[in-house]
Design an enzyme around this catalytic site. Sequence first.
Site, PDB file in Angstrom:
ATOM      1  N   ASP A 314       0.994  -1.049  -0.057  1.00 40.94           N
ATOM      2  CA  ASP A 314       0.047  -0.160  -0.146  1.00 40.94           C
ATOM      3  C   ASP A 314       1.020   1.270   0.190  1.00 40.94           C
ATOM      4  O   ASP A 314       2.075   1.142   0.188  1.00 40.94           O
ATOM      5  CB  ASP A 314      -1.013  -0.115   1.149  1.00 40.94           C
ATOM      6  CG  ASP A 314      -2.095   0.636   0.823  1.00 40.94           C
ATOM      7  OD1 ASP A 314      -3.370   0.442   1.439  1.00 40.94           O
ATOM      8  OD2 ASP A 314      -2.234   1.900   0.166  1.00 40.94           O
ATOM      9  N   GLU A 510     -11.186   6.521   3.968  1.00 41.06           N
ATOM     10  CA  GLU A 510      -9.996   5.923   4.889  1.00 41.06           C
ATOM     11  C   GLU A 510     -10.056   6.711   6.397  1.00 41.06           C
ATOM     12  O   GLU A 510     -11.246   6.876   6.711  1.00 41.06           O
ATOM     13  CB  GLU A 510      -8.707   6.022   4.228  1.00 41.06           C
ATOM     14  CG  GLU A 510      -8.334   5.219   2.880  1.00 41.06           C
ATOM     15  CD  GLU A 510      -6.954   5.193   2.492  1.00 41.06           C
ATOM     16  OE1 GLU A 510      -6.617   5.887   1.242  1.00 41.06           O
ATOM     17  OE2 GLU A 510      -6.144   5.232   3.363  1.00 41.06           O
TER      18      GLU A 510
HETATM   19  C1  GLC Z   1      -4.423   4.117  -0.283  1.00 39.45           C
HETATM   20  C2  GLC Z   1      -5.446   2.996   0.203  1.00 39.45           C
HETATM   21  C3  GLC Z   1      -5.318   1.676  -0.972  1.00 39.45           C
HETATM   22  C4  GLC Z   1      -5.136   2.511  -2.339  1.00 39.45           C
HETATM   23  C5  GLC Z   1      -3.809   3.175  -2.333  1.00 39.45           C
HETATM   24  C6  GLC Z   1      -3.424   3.773  -3.700  1.00 39.45           C
HETATM   25  O1  GLC Z   1      -3.820   4.392   1.008  1.00 39.45           O
HETATM   26  O2  GLC Z   1      -5.245   1.956   1.375  1.00 39.45           O
HETATM   27  O3  GLC Z   1      -6.640   1.385  -0.781  1.00 39.45           O
HETATM   28  O4  GLC Z   1      -5.590   1.618  -3.323  1.00 39.45           O
HETATM   29  O5  GLC Z   1      -3.749   4.200  -1.080  1.00 39.45           O
HETATM   30  O6  GLC Z   1      -4.131   5.142  -3.795  1.00 39.45           O
END
Ligand code: GLC
Length: 621
Positions: A314, A510
Amino acid sequence: MIARKKLLRPSQSSNRLNAPVAVLAVLAILSLGGHAQAKSGQDQFVRQTARAKAILAQMTLDEKVGQLIQVERAALKDPSDVEKYYLGSVFNGAGSGVAGDIKTLPPWSDVTQAIQTRALSTRLHIPLLYGTDSIHGNNNVPGATIFPHNIGLGATHDPAIVRKLERVSAEETLAVGFNWAFAPCVTVPQDYHWGRTYEGYAQDPALVAKLGGAAVEGLQGKNLANGEAVMACVKHFAADGGTEGGHDQGDAKIDEATMRRVHLPGYVSAIQAGAGTIMPSFSSWNGLKVSANKHLMTDILKKDLGFEGFLISDWNAIDQLGGDYKSQAELSLNAGMDMFMITDKYRLFFDNVKALVTEGKVPQSRIDDAVLRILRVKLAMGLMDKGYSVAPNPKLQAKFGSAEHRQIARQAVRESLVLLKNEKKTLPIAKTIARIHICGRGGDDIGMQCGGWTLSWQGQMGPVPGGTSILDAVKKAVSPGTKVTYSKDGTGAEGATLGIVVVGEIPYSEGPGDRTDLALPQEDKDAIANLKKANIPVVVVLLSGRPMILGDALTQSDAFVAAWLPGTEGAGITDVLFGDYKPTGKLTFPWQRTMEQLPLHYDDKKADPLFAYGYGLTYGK
Ligand code: GLC
């Protein structure tokens, strides 16, 4: 990672198995803690091993290390770093490219084509996987078809519509040159305090498995190498939805049997459906960050479940591990992470990994395994076949935001609505109604309909290009003689025949969406009360990413519809409100009466929810 929360994101097969049957069989094995080798759509990657090994044998250490790196587009310090560091992938973070520098379809295609051309100029001409968060359509690009977030798709209980929608998403994602989507999310949210509850389909792992597998099939299509496939990225492995208190990026304190029973079925199904990439979670399992957990990433996922694709971290996830940046890379690589999603420190990461290999702290065999996995995915997608072109597909561009695509999204909206209350047959509303009053914060706000991950990371209230608000949809649905009036605060409804008040949550994504209190905002309560004063039937439509505390909103309503986060196609809501279609949606999360009831589990027979898992009314019964 709190710092990240404050940061403004840089602008930011046809071996389709009879998944449900196969899934149930494997679920049985898993629930017994067994090691289920998901005989699966993974063969399409294994078949590429010889070709991949032949390329690997030619690669220098620099070229290998480059393949392990994914850089955020806006974080590139120099465009030529794509070829200079032999990057394996570029991605755009949510909102990247919309804030000012890229507005419409053609420039996005120019950007991705230019970056891909740089990658193809390297000695071995290995193209990029270009990634993006197409999690409810190609939601980063203005004009895209935005469909319901997963909590609404779960309420449809319909894998067919999920598969169709993800095909729409794939077409509109490829239309701009993105060939990798960080979707589907197969999280199983346990506690609605969590700001990512709406990214989950359901609390029933079997339904998550069914819909997650269908999503992979939709994104990747019938044939990965026909130029119309987008590589899926199943996330966030594992137990991201099981953290204590629903804290985003928190710690899931559960035993392995529970972790396997609740949080693995979505991955088993997605692996069987042929998923080629999986994203480990920011969160921890019993105190250990997943990004450093070899038992999860290597023993369980790659060995037990037979995952043959590759793992993508991530967003700067290794920064959360102990130690300095170099030891964080060492820890995560040796635990089984293959590719690393990085923003500003990609040059340092490149140098660190080279040093780790020459110092023997990361075995060459681990690097080779990671690169082999990445190459097999790219080869399976035909990215290194003659005739592969980085030019955007005009056929797909013509379908971007098309009426055809929007009709599919509209169907999903209809099927996602859950009718919680309908006294005195308030619904459906006659189209010949004399006067209807629309009100509430969401009455005329497509941004609120769409929720987070729309045009920007957090989403925003207000217009979304190509969308239809509920007010717009009502005006189109009623007869020419009907008078439609609107007020945001619910006043002015006196004399109307019926009122619709649209309330709920403003967009979030988030951690910023973590809440201690899920009561409706006072502004919503006031709008309902103001409408009620007109002494007319009150229909409440709730736009939310999770079950909210309803209180008087439910008792004051004559009819109540949970619409979740439906996206741009507001007409899907009026299709049901005016009776063109009956409501069929069923809850996939039990509805709490009070905050004290959380966490509420769908299979807890002792729980006393306001509305049980599976609840949903229809017309005529
Ligand atoms: C974020 C998320 C993930 C996402 C990634 C790229 O922090 O946790 O779901 O795909 O970053 O944006």
